[in-house]
Design a protein around this motif. Structure first.
Motif, mmCIF file in Angstrom:
data_model
loop_
_atom_site.group_PDB
_atom_site.id
_atom_site.type_symbol
_atom_site.label_atom_id
_atom_site.label_comp_id
_atom_site.label_asym_id
_atom_site.label_seq_id
_atom_site.Cartn_x
_atom_site.Cartn_y
_atom_site.Cartn_z
ATOM 1 N N LEU A 172 -4.860 6.502 8.551
ATOM 2 C CA LEU A 172 -4.601 6.998 7.202
ATOM 3 C C LEU A 172 -4.814 5.942 6.124
ATOM 4 O O LEU A 172 -4.637 6.231 4.943
ATOM 5 N N GLY A 173 -5.183 4.734 6.528
ATOM 6 C CA GLY A 173 -5.518 3.699 5.551
ATOM 7 C C GLY A 173 -4.442 2.676 5.268
ATOM 8 O O GLY A 173 -4.606 1.820 4.393
ATOM 9 N N PHE A 174 -3.329 2.734 5.998
ATOM 10 C CA PHE A 174 -2.267 1.747 5.794
ATOM 11 C C PHE A 174 -2.728 0.368 6.271
ATOM 12 O O PHE A 174 -3.440 0.245 7.258
ATOM 13 N N ARG A 175 -2.306 -0.635 5.535
ATOM 14 C CA ARG A 175 -2.558 -2.033 5.900
ATOM 15 C C ARG A 175 -1.380 -2.564 6.695
ATOM 16 O O ARG A 175 -0.228 -2.332 6.319
ATOM 17 N N ARG A 176 -1.646 -3.325 7.733
ATOM 18 C CA ARG A 176 -0.555 -3.994 8.451
ATOM 19 C C ARG A 176 -0.178 -5.241 7.661
ATOM 20 O O ARG A 176 -0.950 -6.184 7.555
ATOM 21 N N GLU A 177 1.016 -5.243 7.104
ATOM 22 C CA GLU A 177 1.457 -6.359 6.261
ATOM 23 C C GLU A 177 2.352 -7.341 7.010
ATOM 24 O O GLU A 177 2.598 -8.435 6.517
ATOM 25 N N GLY A 178 2.835 -6.946 8.153
ATOM 26 C CA GLY A 178 3.712 -7.853 8.877
ATOM 27 C C GLY A 178 3.849 -7.496 10.337
ATOM 28 O O GLY A 178 3.625 -6.354 10.747
ATOM 29 N N HIS A 179 4.162 -8.528 11.131
ATOM 30 C CA HIS A 179 4.461 -8.352 12.552
ATOM 31 C C HIS A 179 5.743 -9.139 12.796
ATOM 32 O O HIS A 179 5.741 -10.366 12.812
ATOM 33 N N TYR A 180 6.836 -8.409 12.923
ATOM 34 C CA TYR A 180 8.142 -9.035 13.080
ATOM 35 C C TYR A 180 8.459 -9.196 14.561
ATOM 36 O O TYR A 180 8.379 -8.238 15.330
ATOM 37 N N GLU A 217 8.387 -5.247 15.655
ATOM 38 C CA GLU A 217 7.926 -4.161 14.802
ATOM 39 C C GLU A 217 6.713 -4.578 13.977
ATOM 40 O O GLU A 217 6.595 -5.730 13.569
ATOM 41 N N PHE A 218 5.840 -3.606 13.717
ATOM 42 C CA PHE A 218 4.779 -3.760 12.736
ATOM 43 C C PHE A 218 5.250 -3.132 11.424
ATOM 44 O O PHE A 218 5.960 -2.132 11.431
ATOM 45 N N PHE A 219 4.820 -3.731 10.324
ATOM 46 C CA PHE A 219 5.158 -3.201 8.998
ATOM 47 C C PHE A 219 3.854 -2.888 8.275
ATOM 48 O O PHE A 219 2.952 -3.723 8.213
ATOM 49 N N TYR A 220 3.762 -1.662 7.743
ATOM 50 C CA TYR A 220 2.549 -1.186 7.085
ATOM 51 C C TYR A 220 2.845 -0.745 5.656
ATOM 52 O O TYR A 220 3.973 -0.347 5.337
ATOM 53 N N ALA A 221 1.807 -0.759 4.814
ATOM 54 C CA ALA A 221 1.955 -0.252 3.442
ATOM 55 C C ALA A 221 0.620 0.267 2.932
ATOM 56 O O ALA A 221 -0.454 -0.104 3.423
ATOM 57 N N LEU A 222 0.705 1.124 1.925
ATOM 58 C CA LEU A 222 -0.464 1.754 1.318
ATOM 59 C C LEU A 222 -0.183 1.954 -0.158
ATOM 60 O O LEU A 222 0.890 2.435 -0.532
ATOM 61 N N LEU A 223 -1.143 1.586 -1.008
ATOM 62 C CA LEU A 223 -1.022 1.780 -2.456
ATOM 63 C C LEU A 223 -1.699 3.081 -2.874
ATOM 64 O O LEU A 223 -2.662 3.525 -2.242
ATOM 65 N N LYS A 224 -1.229 3.639 -3.981
ATOM 66 C CA LYS A 224 -1.831 4.866 -4.498
ATOM 67 C C LYS A 224 -3.321 4.676 -4.755
ATOM 68 O O LYS A 224 -4.131 5.536 -4.407
ATOM 69 N N LYS A 225 -3.709 3.565 -5.340
ATOM 70 C CA LYS A 225 -5.127 3.359 -5.663
ATOM 71 C C LYS A 225 -5.970 3.250 -4.392
ATOM 72 O O LYS A 225 -7.119 3.689 -4.364
#
Length: 198
Positions: free
Chosen positions: A161-169, A182-190
């Motif tokens: 879906l286009g989320f970026r992996r921002e962290g690996h805890y 855990e993996f941490f993901y995020a996605l911006l509106k743009k």
């Protein structure tokens, strides 16, 4: 626990449709979903990477849903549970948790799908529609999610879906008797809207 029939049924009118996709009706949870909600959440494979154990009872389900039915989807500071129902049969097959932050600019997302309906594109269809709603109807700036590093299906869905992996805890959570990663993901509106148009 035997609940009175009228308590299980709740309001005689189901909540309005929030989103309609090719195969799904997506809307806020109601007490109509009590039995189906417990059925798939008590599947061991569904509960495996979730915070609960697969022994939820009717009292738990009733209280959980009853605390959510009056909350409007997108209200800041509230969790919502958004159900996915098959258009063709009305069967409830999964849900999405959405928490909009107090500033109404970001949200955390999570999802659960009955085993029988996995690997058929339903999660992609539902979560994609909810993300689009969150960005373009609720006007959120950013959506984030976390998942167990062993939960391959979950993090592959986020990446699709286009989320970026921002962290690996590493061993950041004590989970079901052991330390987990855990993996941490995020996605911006743009990013989402750009991806939609390419």
């Amino acid at each position: 626990m035997n609940l009175p029939k009228e308590q299980i049924q709740g309001n005689p009118l189901e909540p309005p449709v929030l989103i309609e996709t090719k195969r799904l009706i997506i809307r806020n949870i109601s007490l109509y979903e009590l039995d189906s909600f417990l059925q798939y959440r008590n599947e061991p494979e569904v509960a495996r990477y979730q915070s609960w154990e697969p022994n939820l009872d009717k009292a738990y389900g009733y209280n959980f849903i009853n605390n959510l039915v009056s909350k409007k989807i997108g209200d800041p500071g509230n969790w919502n549970q958004i159900v996915w129902k098959l258009k063709e049969t009305g069967q409830h097959i999964g849900d999405c948790a959405l928490f909009v932050t107090e500033d109404a600019k970001q949200a955390e997302i999570g999802y659960t799908l009955a085993t029988k309906f996995q690997k058929q594109g339903f999660a992609t269809e539902a979560v994609s529609a909810i993300i689009d709603f969150a960005f373009n109807k609720l006007n959120l700036h950013r959506i984030y999610a976390s998942c167990d590093c062993k939960n391959y299906s979950s993090f592959k869905l986020l990446e699709k879906l286009g989320f970026r992996r921002e962290g690996h805890y590493i061993e950041n959570i004590f989970f079901k008797g052991a330390w987990g990663d855990e993996f941490f993901y995020a996605l911006l509106k743009k990013e989402w809207n750009y991806k939609k148009h390419i």
